[in-house]
Design an enzyme around this catalytic site. Structure first.
Site, PDB file in Angstrom:
ATOM      1  N   GLY A  84      42.005  41.614  37.070  1.00 23.97           N
ATOM      2  CA  GLY A  84      40.643  41.609  36.560  1.00 23.97           C
ATOM      3  C   GLY A  84      40.522  41.783  35.061  1.00 23.97           C
ATOM      4  O   GLY A  84      39.442  42.114  34.558  1.00 23.97           O
ATOM      5  N   ASN A 121      40.478  39.504  32.754  1.00 22.29           N
ATOM      6  CA  ASN A 121      39.524  38.529  32.205  1.00 22.29           C
ATOM      7  C   ASN A 121      38.083  38.923  32.529  1.00 22.29           C
ATOM      8  O   ASN A 121      37.187  38.743  31.702  1.00 22.29           O
ATOM      9  CB  ASN A 121      39.838  37.126  32.724  1.00 22.29           C
ATOM     10  CG  ASN A 121      40.976  36.483  31.947  1.00 22.29           C
ATOM     11  OD1 ASN A 121      40.796  36.061  30.809  1.00 22.29           O
ATOM     12  ND2 ASN A 121      42.148  36.445  32.542  1.00 22.29           N
ATOM     13  N   MET A 161      42.869  33.085  43.209  1.00 21.26           N
ATOM     14  CA  MET A 161      44.124  32.427  43.595  1.00 21.26           C
ATOM     15  C   MET A 161      44.000  31.504  44.805  1.00 21.26           C
ATOM     16  O   MET A 161      45.009  31.121  45.395  1.00 21.26           O
ATOM     17  CB  MET A 161      45.200  33.492  43.859  1.00 21.26           C
ATOM     18  CG  MET A 161      45.516  34.353  42.640  1.00 21.26           C
ATOM     19  SD  MET A 161      45.958  33.391  41.172  1.00 21.26           S
ATOM     20  CE  MET A 161      47.589  32.845  41.652  1.00 21.26           C
ATOM     21  N   ASN A 168      37.255  27.603  35.276  1.00 25.42           N
ATOM     22  CA  ASN A 168      38.470  28.369  35.574  1.00 25.42           C
ATOM     23  C   ASN A 168      39.251  28.601  34.286  1.00 25.42           C
ATOM     24  O   ASN A 168      39.208  27.770  33.373  1.00 25.42           O
ATOM     25  CB  ASN A 168      39.341  27.572  36.556  1.00 25.42           C
ATOM     26  CG  ASN A 168      40.624  28.286  36.932  1.00 25.42           C
ATOM     27  OD1 ASN A 168      40.626  29.484  37.231  1.00 25.42           O
ATOM     28  ND2 ASN A 168      41.739  27.562  36.905  1.00 25.42           N
ATOM     29  N   HIS A 215      43.135  29.027  32.970  1.00 24.07           N
ATOM     30  CA  HIS A 215      44.491  28.750  33.450  1.00 24.07           C
ATOM     31  C   HIS A 215      45.483  29.032  32.324  1.00 24.07           C
ATOM     32  O   HIS A 215      45.252  28.635  31.174  1.00 24.07           O
ATOM     33  CB  HIS A 215      44.612  27.291  33.901  1.00 24.07           C
ATOM     34  CG  HIS A 215      45.959  26.961  34.445  1.00 24.07           C
ATOM     35  ND1 HIS A 215      46.355  27.324  35.712  1.00 24.07           N
ATOM     36  CD2 HIS A 215      47.029  26.343  33.881  1.00 24.07           C
ATOM     37  CE1 HIS A 215      47.601  26.937  35.919  1.00 24.07           C
ATOM     38  NE2 HIS A 215      48.033  26.342  34.815  1.00 24.07           N
TER      39      HIS A 215
END
Ligand code: GRF
Length: 202
Positions: free
Chosen positions: A17, A19, A97, A114, A116
């Site tokens: 967590g 981010n 995920m 998202n 990445h």
């Protein structure tokens, strides 16, 4: 002061967590006109859920399904219903995920992003920083992109480059990528909240 109402966020994550914390901190610092309406995890014991609860956010964890890499359609329908009930306008995958399937994509067309840990289209999929190390290249980075039915394959919104150092391990490289993720993801959400990035319709 912004005349726009705060952009309502739904955040999905499966792990630490960090981010999510970066987004929350940026909002609290007055540097992002957004509000976290709900934090959802596919794992009931994910740290992201505990962090969200400590900060007083609404949380929800998915029923345990039969697969590790995706949710059953009926569970993803429930997830989408939670996000709709919380009036979310933008869905942020922050270390989520599971592969996103039709129920969620159809509920929020062009409104899911998202983060990445590579310079997509290079190194989609799991442990992208390890893939970059193995490839013996000079740099990698992180990408924020729209989410579609192709894993890590939606259109790219923004990227930050990160050099790969000679003595990097998987851990040190991922840690330096995450430092950049924590700046890039809130910055992209800010641009969306300000109308500077038009939400994709595809
Ligand atoms: C990040 O590296 C992100 O790029 C990837 O999963 C990781 C999540 O980290 N998709 P955290 O849970 O936000 O700390």
């Amino acid at each position: 002061m912004s005349l726009r109402p705060p952009l309502k966020l739904g955040i999905l994550g499966s792990g630490r967590g960090s981010n999510f914390i970066a987004i929350s901190d940026t909002i609290h610092a007055g540097r992002l006109n957004a509000s976290v309406e709900i934090v959802i995890s596919d794992l009931a014991d994910a740290p992201i859920l505990q962090l969200a609860q400590q900060r007083g956010y609404k949380t929800w964890s998915c029923p345990k399904g039969n697969f590790k890499t995706k949710l059953e359609p009926e569970i993803e329908e429930q997830l989408a219903a939670q996000l709709k009930a919380a009036n979310c306008e933008l869905i942020v995958l922050a270390g989520y995920m599971r592969v996103v399937k039709t129920p969620l994509l159809a509920a929020f067309p062009g409104r899911i992003i998202n983060i990445h840990p590579s310079l997509l289209p290079a190194f989609p999929g799991l442990n992208a920083w390890e893939q970059a190390l193995t490839a013996c290249i000079a740099q990698t980075g992180c990408t924020v992109h729209f989410v579609n039915e192709v894993v890590d394959g939606g259109s790219i919104i923004a990227q930050t480059k990160v050099p790969i150092l000679p003595d990097d391990t998987a851990e040190t490289l991922h840690a330096r990528i995450q430092v950049e993720e924590h700046k890039l993801l809130p910055a992209v959400i800010r641009q969306i909240s300000e109308g500077k990035i038009v939400l994709d319709r595809h």
